[in-house]
Design an enzyme around this catalytic site. Structure first.
Site, PDB file in Angstrom:
ATOM      1  N   LYS A 130      33.039  40.997  49.023  1.00 47.33           N
ATOM      2  CA  LYS A 130      33.853  40.331  48.016  1.00 47.33           C
ATOM      3  C   LYS A 130      35.334  40.643  48.215  1.00 47.33           C
ATOM      4  CE  LYS A 130      30.952  40.866  44.240  1.00 47.33           C
ATOM      5  NZ  LYS A 130      30.670  40.870  42.787  1.00 47.33           N
ATOM      6  N   GLU A 184      28.219  41.489  39.247  1.00 40.40           N
ATOM      7  CA  GLU A 184      29.427  41.924  38.574  1.00 40.40           C
ATOM      8  C   GLU A 184      30.365  40.718  38.568  1.00 40.40           C
ATOM      9  OE1 GLU A 184      31.909  44.787  40.581  1.00 40.40           O
ATOM     10  OE2 GLU A 184      33.041  45.226  38.750  1.00 40.40           O
ATOM     11  N   ARG A 235      20.149  44.123  52.568  1.00 32.39           N
ATOM     12  CA  ARG A 235      20.945  42.960  52.238  1.00 32.39           C
ATOM     13  C   ARG A 235      20.979  41.993  53.407  1.00 32.39           C
ATOM     14  NH1 ARG A 235      26.510  44.703  50.575  1.00 32.39           N
ATOM     15  NH2 ARG A 235      26.942  42.487  50.775  1.00 32.39           N
TER      16      ARG A 235
END
Length: 545
Positions: free
Chosen positions: A269, A33, A259
RNA sequence: UGGGGUGUGGCCAAGUGGUAAGGCAACGGGCUUUGAACCCGUCAUUCGCAGGUUCGAAUCCUGCCACCCCAGCCA
């Protein structure tokens, strides 16, 4: 040596290829994104998606998941493209955006409505939340759930046409408000947002949600294996529901892996943005940041990151990797790529009392093992500098450097003996008077002396100033919390110091260097010969003492 | 507490019924004009726990325990 990874995803691909589930090439995608910079965690996903396609002769899309105009921007798109490229991957002509498919995604939404599988809901965000139920109690049906297909279609078209205010209406899938999987409780598919999109401008005022968008884009692009992280496991049911309820002829399997987590690091983020916004670092690409841009500016080679991702592996287990592994990968890549040179961080003057006349020219290898690096000239004279930490009046046990009355080898030069420690009135050492042994010249040592240690030096006549920046972890805790990260923020994450370097490296083009006995350093780009060069410590040398 | 996942040495991670790979770290030694690199060696009688099946179980069955994720009109 076979270093090709063998993990459960690759095993699955082999199976799909063998049993005919996948009849042609493997197609994957990396779907960031554009609302922030890529970080080391993304590197794992990039290496997996691009790596797998490479290994099986397939292709990978770089697809921007840009369905939220409020947080996304063109600047991040460009930064991400640069980083993926830098990491070593090429998407060719497979650069796409979810927004490229807005028209088709909308058509599928209408199809869902026509099939009676979706409805327009007028509930406010608060009401929707209040009726969703909890982990242990079922939700309630929306009072708008049973609107007619015609009414829903009209309403959806009005949403698209801009007749409704931001947040006033949503399109919801009609699934099951009593599902134990919260994602199945009539999830929102489309929302009204009157905001310009970085690519489609004002063309749309309704935007599809991730769950509706991602599976459709995957199907449209023919993604054979849609790889994502563990937190999306619960979304798989919805991913499948959407593709099962629209007329689309491809249905990729979603496969989840864990992850990457790194000690002393936060890869959220939100937190990274806060570090930038609150100026705890100098931007997303600050050398202390775990972003790919930050790692690049610190001098971490992309090959080291790829090696790191390979060694970390791919599983479904939660993991927190020790920073030592990344450091190891960086050192092992740089070991054979970086020429060596001598740098003195906190200069301590040595006056060689028995030296007079012309400076002596010496030669030294740019690399101790790789002769193809060639040689350079060194200077030895009456005044030279060594690192203050390489001299001690009160040495700890097993100290191998210079002490009063002791001898030490000056790397590539001579052995010197410390005869006198000169101090100022305050007791600060300002100079050491030493004697050198002319017959101890490197490569031609007949002195018979056996100093315990070797230290680096720079002759005054061969020294030029540089600035070095030594970095430490941004967070003191091995596992900093993304909610209370400020508590473990390291206030000394960078130490700037002036140093002296052999003058020849000013003119060299190499960026990666090993300052012997100190670490690997990276010359900051953008510093021309007019100003003092800045070197960032990429990683220290391993120290086993 | 509902659902979805995961549990193999300090950190990762192979292993898919035949008697615990490998890497990082650590430790010991060698070599060394970088306390680097390099080289050798040590490091799980045991696979979350407890039962069971089997000649044989990390692998199969049953029960339990621990940890992670999910209640954005974020992705």
């Amino acid at each position: 040596m076979d270093t090709t990874p063998h993990d459960f995803i690759r095993a699955r691909i082999v199976r799909d290829l063998n049993d005919g589930t996948v009849k042609h090439e493997i197609i994957t995608r990396f779907p960031p994104e554009p609302n922030g910079f890529l970080h080391i965690g993304h590197a794992k996903s990039i290496c997996l998606n691009f790596g797998v396609a490479d290994e099986f002769g397939g292709q990978t899309y770089l697809r921007f998941d840009d369905t939220n105009p409020l947080t996304e921007s063109e600047g991040f798109v460009e930064a991400i493209k640069k980083d993926v490229n830098w990491l070593g991957y090429d998407w060719g002509d497979r650069l796409t955006f979810a927004s490229d498919y807005f028209e088709q995604i909308y058509a599928f939404a209408e199809e869902l409505v026509v099939r009676g599988c979706a409805f327009v809901c007028d509930l406010s965000a608060e009401e929707l939340q209040a009726t969703r139920g909890t982990l242990t109690t079922v939700g309630q049906n929306s009072p708008f759930r049973d609107r007619s297909i015609d009414e829903n279609l009209t309403l959806l078209q009005k949403m698209k046409a801009g007749n409704f205010a931001t947040g006033s209406r949503v399109l919801r899938a009609k699934i099951d408000m009593s599902s134990p999987n919260l994602n199945q409780r009539d999830p929102v598919l489309y929302r009204v947002i009157h905001a310009a999109h970085h690519r489609t401008g004002d063309q749309w005022c309704i935007y599809p949600m991730y769950d509706f968008t991602h599976c459709i884009c995957d199907a449209l692009e023919g993604i054979t294996h849609s790889l994502c992280t563990l937190e999306f496991e619960d979304h798989r049911a919805l991913y499948d529901w959407v593709l099962d309820n629209i007329n689309i002829n491809f249905h990729p399997p979603q496969i989840e892996f864990s992850r990457l987590n790194l000690e002393h690091t936060i890869t959220s983020k939100r937190v990274l943005r806060e570090l930038v916004d609150q100026q705890f670092v100098n931007g997303w690409d600050d050398p202390r940041m775990p972003t790919l841009a930050g790692l690049r500016n610190r001098g971490v080679p992309p090959a080291a990151i790829r090696d790191f991702c390979r060694r970390v592996g791919v599983t479904k287990q939660e993991n927190t990797i020790e920073t030592e592994l990344l450091d190891f990968c960086i050192r092992s890549d740089l070991e054979e790529k970086a020429p060596r040179c001598m740098v003195v961080r906190d200069p301590l003057l040595l006056e060689v009392t028995n030296f007079s006349g012309e400076d002596i020219r010496l030669t030294a290898n740019w690399h101790p093992k790789l002769t193809e690096f060639g040689m350079r000239e060194l200077v030895f004279g009456r005044k030279i500098y060594i690192d203050q930490t390489d001299f001690s009046e009160d040495p700890p046990p097993k100290y191998k450097r210079l002490v009063p009355g002791g001898i030490v080898r000056l790397r590539y030069a001579f052995i010197v003996r410390c005869d006198e420690v000169v101090k100022d009135d305050s007791g600060k050492i300002i100079c050491l008077k030493v004697t050198y042994f002319p017959d101890s010249r490197s490569g031609n040592d007949t002195s018979g002396l056996k100093p315990k240690g070797v230290i680096q030096f720079v002759a005054e006549n061969n020294a030029l100033p540089i600035e070095i920046r030594d970095y430490e972890h941004l967070f003191l805790s091995k596992t900093p919390s993304s909610s209370t990260w400020q508590d473990s923020l390291n206030s000394n994450s960078v130490a700037v110091s002036n140093a002296l370097v052999e003058r020849t490296i000013y003119a060299r083009s190499e960026q990666h260097w090993q300052f012997e006995r100190m670490g690997y350093y990276f010359r900051s780009p953008g510093h021309d010969s007019e100003v003092k060069p800045v070197y960032h410590r990429t990683v220290s040398l391993s120290q086993r003492w």
